[in-house]
Design a protein around this motif. Structure first.
Motif, PDB file in Angstrom:
ATOM      1  N   HIS A 163       7.930  -7.224  -0.174  1.00 56.38           N
ATOM      2  CA  HIS A 163       9.107  -7.193   0.627  1.00 56.38           C
ATOM      3  C   HIS A 163       8.977  -6.964   2.110  1.00 56.38           C
ATOM      4  N   ASP A 166      10.366  -2.140   5.684  1.00 55.51           N
ATOM      5  CA  ASP A 166      10.163  -0.905   5.003  1.00 55.51           C
ATOM      6  C   ASP A 166      11.373  -0.774   4.062  1.00 55.51           C
ATOM      7  N   ASN A 167      11.329  -0.667   2.649  1.00 57.72           N
ATOM      8  CA  ASN A 167      12.379  -0.996   1.726  1.00 57.72           C
ATOM      9  C   ASN A 167      13.441   0.184   1.913  1.00 57.72           C
ATOM     10  N   ARG A 168      12.966   1.336   2.713  1.00 57.97           N
ATOM     11  CA  ARG A 168      13.903   2.337   2.963  1.00 57.97           C
ATOM     12  C   ARG A 168      14.768   2.585   3.829  1.00 57.97           C
ATOM     13  N   SER A 169      14.431   1.459   4.937  1.00 57.96           N
ATOM     14  CA  SER A 169      15.224   1.349   6.086  1.00 57.96           C
ATOM     15  C   SER A 169      15.818  -0.156   6.263  1.00 57.96           C
ATOM     16  N   ARG A 171      16.380  -3.680   4.949  1.00 58.42           N
ATOM     17  CA  ARG A 171      16.649  -4.176   3.697  1.00 58.42           C
ATOM     18  C   ARG A 171      16.976  -5.736   3.711  1.00 58.42           C
ATOM     19  N   THR A 190       6.432  -3.682   2.197  1.00 55.19           N
ATOM     20  CA  THR A 190       6.173  -3.119   0.848  1.00 55.19           C
ATOM     21  C   THR A 190       6.047  -3.962  -0.004  1.00 55.19           C
ATOM     22  N   GLN A 192       5.612  -4.450  -3.882  1.00 59.24           N
ATOM     23  CA  GLN A 192       6.158  -3.927  -4.874  1.00 59.24           C
ATOM     24  C   GLN A 192       5.884  -4.607  -6.516  1.00 59.24           C
ATOM     25  N   VAL A 203       6.846   0.733  -6.310  1.00 53.86           N
ATOM     26  CA  VAL A 203       6.244   0.614  -5.008  1.00 53.86           C
ATOM     27  C   VAL A 203       4.787   0.792  -4.943  1.00 53.86           C
ATOM     28  N   ARG A 206       3.327   1.036   1.001  1.00 61.37           N
ATOM     29  CA  ARG A 206       3.933   0.600   2.131  1.00 61.37           C
ATOM     30  C   ARG A 206       2.910   0.577   3.281  1.00 61.37           C
TER      31      ARG A 206
END
Length: 219
Positions: A163, A166-169, A171, A190, A192, A203, A206
């Protein structure tokens, strides 16, 4: 050190060819001949009906459709302008080019069709059967296509993909764009793994790189 078991890797790639970076990455895999058998390249081509649905997601009303079309045209214009500027730098003269598939590689053609409501695509049943019959240990997705759960069960260990963010921010698409637009100092990625039967991807890793001034460089 020689492993008792070597891994059979299937690599999903776009049907039109390989980028220089993808080709370099695949050559790195080839160099690890004690770990991997010669990878199987799987050329993934959307069926025409899937291309229409995937690239023209339904939107309500003419005004929203116009905004969507203009947005895509502006992004394509930015992409072409940045590539032309980057290619003027001697060491990046081949940036954005597509390389032909190496003739000596084992290549399997696969087709995907319109998938789910999230605009992800699904393998046709014929392609699923062909890939499953290769008895792969791991599938690696290097395509620009978001696959749905139809990729599950096609290899022993699952589907690995990157990905680009950063899949936390970050997307949303396009990848690498919003970090440049918002002047973020770092751009994340990221790695995965999508395993059969799992509710969500695992995950594995990262990381971050410094954000480049050009969107295309930031991919």
């Amino acid at each position: 050190m020689t492993l008792k078991k070597k891994f059979k890797l299937g690599v999903l790639v776009d049907d039109n060819g390989l980028t220089p970076d993808q080709l370099a990455f695949l050559n790195l895999i080839l160099a690890e001949h004690e770990i991997f058998y010669h990878p199987l390249l799987i050329r993934v081509k959307p069926a025409r009906a899937a291309q229409v649905k995937y690239f023209q997601a339904p939107v309500p009303g003419h005004f929203q459709a116009l905004k969507l079309t203009l947005g895509r045209l502006i992004l394509e214009m930015i992409r072409k302008l940045e590539i032309s500027k980057i290619q003027r730098i001697p060491k990046y003269s081949d940036y954005g080019t597509i390389k032909a598939f190496p003739e000596q590689w084992e290549i399997l053609a696969a087709e995907v069709q319109a998938g789910d409501a999230n605009n992800r695509l699904t393998f046709t049943q014929e392609s699923r059967s062909a890939i499953a019959g290769m008895n792969l240990d791991l599938l690696l997705n290097l395509t620009s296509i978001h696959m749905n759960d139809s990729a599950q069960g096609l290899s022993r260990l699952g589907l690995m993909y990157c990905h680009y963010g950063d899949n936390r921010s970050f997307r949303g698409d396009p990848m690498g764009f919003w970090e440049v637009y918002l002047d973020s100092p770092a751009s994340g990625f990221t790695i995965q793994l999508q395993e059969e039967g799992a509710a969500a991807s695992t995950v594995l890793y990262r990381g971050n790189i410094s954000t480049e001034p050009y969107w295309i460089f930031n991919l």
